[in-house]
Design an enzyme around this catalytic site. Structure first.
Site, PDB file in Angstrom:
ATOM      1  N   ASN A   8      18.200  61.427  13.244  1.00 47.45           N
ATOM      2  CA  ASN A   8      17.117  62.179  12.608  1.00 47.45           C
ATOM      3  C   ASN A   8      15.980  62.247  13.624  1.00 47.45           C
ATOM      4  O   ASN A   8      15.226  61.282  13.780  1.00 47.45           O
ATOM      5  CB  ASN A   8      16.695  61.459  11.321  1.00 47.45           C
ATOM      6  CG  ASN A   8      15.602  62.203  10.566  1.00 47.45           C
ATOM      7  OD1 ASN A   8      15.056  63.196  11.068  1.00 47.45           O
ATOM      8  ND2 ASN A   8      15.271  61.721   9.393  1.00 47.45           N
ATOM      9  N   ARG A  92      20.301  65.450  11.232  1.00 50.69           N
ATOM     10  CA  ARG A  92      19.506  66.038  10.169  1.00 50.69           C
ATOM     11  C   ARG A  92      18.737  67.214  10.770  1.00 50.69           C
ATOM     12  O   ARG A  92      18.066  67.050  11.800  1.00 50.69           O
ATOM     13  CB  ARG A  92      18.531  65.013   9.619  1.00 50.69           C
ATOM     14  CG  ARG A  92      17.643  65.628   8.593  1.00 50.69           C
ATOM     15  CD  ARG A  92      16.594  64.683   8.100  1.00 50.69           C
ATOM     16  NE  ARG A  92      15.782  65.409   7.154  1.00 50.69           N
ATOM     17  CZ  ARG A  92      14.470  65.295   7.058  1.00 50.69           C
ATOM     18  NH1 ARG A  92      13.824  64.467   7.820  1.00 50.69           N
ATOM     19  NH2 ARG A  92      13.816  65.998   6.184  1.00 50.69           N
ATOM     20  N   HIS A 181      14.752  68.370   1.105  1.00 54.31           N
ATOM     21  CA  HIS A 181      15.394  67.145   0.575  1.00 54.31           C
ATOM     22  C   HIS A 181      16.782  67.462   0.005  1.00 54.31           C
ATOM     23  O   HIS A 181      17.296  66.717  -0.835  1.00 54.31           O
ATOM     24  CB  HIS A 181      14.582  66.509  -0.586  1.00 54.31           C
ATOM     25  CG  HIS A 181      13.273  65.916  -0.193  1.00 54.31           C
ATOM     26  ND1 HIS A 181      12.160  66.008  -1.006  1.00 54.31           N
ATOM     27  CD2 HIS A 181      12.896  65.220   0.880  1.00 54.31           C
ATOM     28  CE1 HIS A 181      11.143  65.391  -0.436  1.00 54.31           C
ATOM     29  NE2 HIS A 181      11.569  64.902   0.724  1.00 54.31           N
TER      30      HIS A 181
END
Ligand code: ADP
Length: 395
Positions: A8, A92, A181
């Site tokens: 990430n 991500r 999200h």
């Protein structure tokens, strides 16, 4: 062993986890902070071993990734003998626009697609691209998979994702609600489907952390969510305003003498429960202050939970009913008082919680006996979801 590295990458940070997908257990994890800024540092922990901290200037993501690789393969602190043991890397990625409705195996075309959405994710997408490019360079031949925060929400119908502005703004400039999200909302919904052994469920997933959002998930598909073109829309958050009359913005600019960019920064960083309370964006601090009689901390908590309740009502209406309300994220998983306040007064929908069960932390069924709607605390795990998607696409 089926090792997958999950990355990430932020503008000045890299968070990572090494997961063994044979048992879905984390083998090692860490964080590099202040990349390109004075005082860069790496913190690495391999399960069962001592923590390793490295303070060394790391001018860019490449330099940081090299240190991550050294830590992962270190004889004393590491988790693997060589990076060859790692079979794939999952990343991500914040914004996948309308192009990415699913995770994607990275190639030049996919990278171009992510570049296309830099305008919509100006802080994150460039960092995500850097993370991917660095891994491609330093671990040639390993498959990389991009998992998008927006992808799960791509099933929203047009009447839910469009704003009430001229259609050309959508057609020409892709201005619409995307939602974020998504990896977390999807993970929570899937956990619930597995737990209850069925897919035909109407679920409101509440991801409540520093950033917070709700999603309406019907039969496994997202049909609405609170965040929008950017993560600023929707709930009152730690430091984000959430929904606000757009006409308040030029007024704010005039009154505080701010540019457009400064105003967006203000709405993202200075508002929410922090701005209302003047105390903190952290719910532990807010609750402590409210207990000591700080009215504005109390007000901030009320605003936070009221807006959630309002959106739960909206999403129940959108789905034609509700079977499960689920809480996740740092606040959703730990804060029983917030959960209780969000659901207070929803007894008319058949929602009631067991006060004692609600005191627990972590995974729990907090439904009261006789409640028609199940209320669950489902710890989210975005890294595991990214690793699962990576395994499915790359191995
Ligand atoms: P992020 O969105 O950065 O992933 P998290 O999901 O970790 O954030 O949530 C962080 C927030 O969770 C903190 O700011 C704090 O408000 C809240 N939090 C964490 N632990 C607790 C707790 N025990 N009680 C209440 N709130 C908590």
């Amino acid at each position: 062993m089926t090792y997958i590295l999950v990355i990430n990458a932020g503008s000045s940070s890299i968070k990572y986890q090494l997961i063994d997908m044979d048992n879905e257990e984390v083998q090692a994890k860490g964080l590099v902070e202040r990349i390109g800024i004075e005082g860069s540092a790496l913190t690495h922990t391999t399960v069962g071993k001592e923590k390793f901290v490295l303070k060394k200037n790391m001018p860019d993501h490449g330099a940081a990734m090299l240190e991550v690789m050294k830590a992962l393969t270190d004889e004393t602190y590491g988790a693997v003998k060589s990076m060859d043991e790692i079979q794939a890397i999952g990343h991500r990625v914040l914004h996948g626009g309308e192009k990415f409705t699913q995770p994607s195996l990275v190639n030049e075309k996919v990278l171009d697609g992510i570049r296309e959405y830099i305008e919509l994710g100006p802080l994150h997408n460039p960092a995500n691209i850097k993370g991917i490019e660095t891994c491609m360079e330093l671990m040639p031949g390993k498959p990389n998979v991009a998992v998008f925060d927006t992808a799960f929400h791509q099933t929203m119908p047009d009447y839910a994702y469009l704003y009430g502005i001229p259609y050309e703004a959508y057609k020409d400039h892709k201005i619409r609600k995307y939602g974020f999200h998504g990896t977390s909302h999807r993970y929570i919904a899937m956990q619930i489907q597995n737990m209850l052994g069925r897919e035909d469920l109407r679920i409101v997933t509440c991801h409540l952390g520093n950033g917070s959002s709700l999603a309406a998930v019907k039969n496994g598909k997202c049909i609405d969510t609170t965040m929008g073109l950017t993560p600023l829309e929707g709930l009152v958050m730690g430091t984000r305003s959430g929904d606000i009359d757009p006409a308040a913005i030029p007024y704010l600019m005039k009154k505080y003498n701010m540019t457009a960019e400064e105003t967006v920064n203000y709405l993202n960083k200075k508002c929410g429960v922090l701005g209302i309370s003047g105390v903190s964006s952290d719910f532990r601090d807010l609750e402590a202050a409210a207990k000591q009689g700080n009215d504005r901390a109390e007000l901030a908590l009320q605003m936070f939970t009221y807006r959630i309740k309002k959106y739960i009502g909206a999403f129940v209406a959108a789905m034609g009913g509700v079977d499960v309300i689920a809480f996740a994220g740092g606040i959703g998983e730990n804060d029983g008082e917030v959960r209780k306040a969000c659901l207070e007064g929803l007894e008319f929908l058949g929602v009631s919680i067991d006060e004692k069960a609600n005191l627990s932390r972590g995974e729990a069924d907090i439904t009261a006996e006789g409640s028609k709607v199940k209320v669950l605390v489902v710890p989210t795990n975005e890294e595991l979801m990214i690793a699962r998607e990576t395994k499915a696409l790359a191995l």
